[in-house]
Motif scaffolding. Sequence first.
Motif, PDB file in Angstrom:
ATOM      1  N   ASP A 102       0.854  -1.179   0.000  1.00 29.03           N
ATOM      2  CA  ASP A 102       0.000   0.000   0.000  1.00 29.03           C
ATOM      3  C   ASP A 102       0.895   1.236   0.000  1.00 29.03           C
ATOM      4  O   ASP A 102       1.655   1.449   0.943  1.00 29.03           O
ATOM      5  N   PRO A 103       0.822   2.072  -1.028  1.00 29.81           N
ATOM      6  CA  PRO A 103       1.708   3.246  -1.074  1.00 29.81           C
ATOM      7  C   PRO A 103       1.484   4.211   0.078  1.00 29.81           C
ATOM      8  O   PRO A 103       2.398   4.966   0.430  1.00 29.81           O
ATOM      9  N   THR A 104       0.309   4.197   0.704  1.00 31.38           N
ATOM     10  CA  THR A 104       0.072   5.097   1.840  1.00 31.38           C
ATOM     11  C   THR A 104       0.755   4.609   3.114  1.00 31.38           C
ATOM     12  O   THR A 104       0.740   5.307   4.127  1.00 31.38           O
ATOM     13  N   ASN A 105       1.363   3.410   3.063  1.00 28.60           N
ATOM     14  CA  ASN A 105       2.138   2.937   4.204  1.00 28.60           C
ATOM     15  C   ASN A 105       3.557   3.497   4.207  1.00 28.60           C
ATOM     16  O   ASN A 105       4.313   3.255   5.149  1.00 28.60           O
ATOM     17  N   GLY A 106       3.935   4.217   3.145  1.00 29.34           N
ATOM     18  CA  GLY A 106       5.305   4.712   3.052  1.00 29.34           C
ATOM     19  C   GLY A 106       6.214   3.656   2.452  1.00 29.34           C
ATOM     20  O   GLY A 106       5.800   2.535   2.151  1.00 29.34           O
ATOM     21  N   ARG A 107       7.462   4.000   2.287  1.00 33.60           N
ATOM     22  CA  ARG A 107       8.424   3.077   1.708  1.00 33.60           C
ATOM     23  C   ARG A 107       8.634   1.889   2.633  1.00 33.60           C
ATOM     24  O   ARG A 107       8.772   2.054   3.850  1.00 33.60           O
ATOM     25  N   PRO A 108       8.668   0.675   2.081  1.00 33.22           N
ATOM     26  CA  PRO A 108       8.906  -0.487   2.933  1.00 33.22           C
ATOM     27  C   PRO A 108      10.339  -0.538   3.432  1.00 33.22           C
ATOM     28  O   PRO A 108      11.242   0.038   2.825  1.00 33.22           O
ATOM     29  N   ALA A 109      10.522  -1.228   4.557  1.00 30.96           N
ATOM     30  CA  ALA A 109      11.879  -1.373   5.096  1.00 30.96           C
ATOM     31  C   ALA A 109      12.730  -2.254   4.207  1.00 30.96           C
ATOM     32  O   ALA A 109      13.947  -2.139   4.196  1.00 30.96           O
TER      33      ALA A 109
END
Length: 380
Positions: free
Chosen positions: A188-195
């Motif tokens: 989900d792009p609204t979660n921010g960049r993944p770790a």
Amino acid sequence: MTGPAPAVAAVRVAVRRALADVAPGRTVLVACSGGADSLALAAGLAWEARAGDTWRAGAVVVDHGLQHGSHDVARDAAATCRALGLDPVRVVRVDVGTAGGPEAAARTARYRALEAVADELDAAAVLLGHTLDDQAETVLLALARGSGERALAGMRPVRGRLRRPLLGLRRADTEAACAAQGLVAWHDPTNGRPAHGPPAALPAVPAADLPLRSRVRTEVLPVLEAVLGPGVAQALARTADALADATDAVDAAAAALLAEALDERAPDARPGGVVLDVAPLADAPAAVRRRALHDAAVRVGCPPGALVRVQVLAVEALVTAWRGQGPVHLPGGRVASRACGRLYLVLPNAGGDEAGDARPRTGTGGPRPADHDDQHDDRE
């Protein structure tokens, strides 16, 4: 013969433990968005149900309709669940309102959909994919907001038929479990960049446009880890665990106090209101009394997320510092007032009274408690 990858095994063990009390043959559902957490959980449930020949394992995919292409994401998540062997798999499109802000409104719509499908299928449990990282974010947000111990206790592993098997695992574990099983998770792009993973392959969302929880995840927690050292997320999760038992004890005592104080035969009770005898409230420990008053306010329709400590303290003053003061106005248009040794929590115009008049009136019917929409303070 080699066993499963460590992350896969960890998810399966977590599912097995979370469902140890569910009888064979019962239906267990997993809420699956297609993200790494819920997808790893779906795979773990499918494996455990098949390996032990125990439960009827299915899935619910909720399409919030808030992003372009959400229908395609939901369709793909459902197809993956079916490929894992889950059956039935339901896709539910929900209408998200605006009450409490977009995140709260989406959460409310999601849980209503999950409960509706669970009711329809007589499910014994619904599994949610929240991880230790989600728990840490919840606690940190609660600390920043000055929330009470209920919110600081975070999300519970079990709440009714909702169960969270992965609260002891990290987000990196679910990502590793998906990778080991060849499962392609949606981000989900609204979660921010993944770790982890290739950020260049994902659409960029400006940090200022991310939901608050996502900003905590991508901006605040990394700074805390850099300044305080590793282990911040685990420490925040331990804080939740430490408070959980004490919070449960206060909840139980508050429920007993509320039952004792409730005056169901008060002649001047209003429909939809609550009338409480002041005497047992005054004699109770402060923490228990405040929790009981909070729950009484929620019972008459105050939105839990909008009811803050200063308002509960103002209601408490009607019990412990009574000097003839006027009514206390509460969220949701509710009002608390005191008269003749009773505490009244009402909707001002209930029963035909003029709006804003919080004085109790004589009526013929007893109180009709409103539905208690206990959102806790999970922020899930």
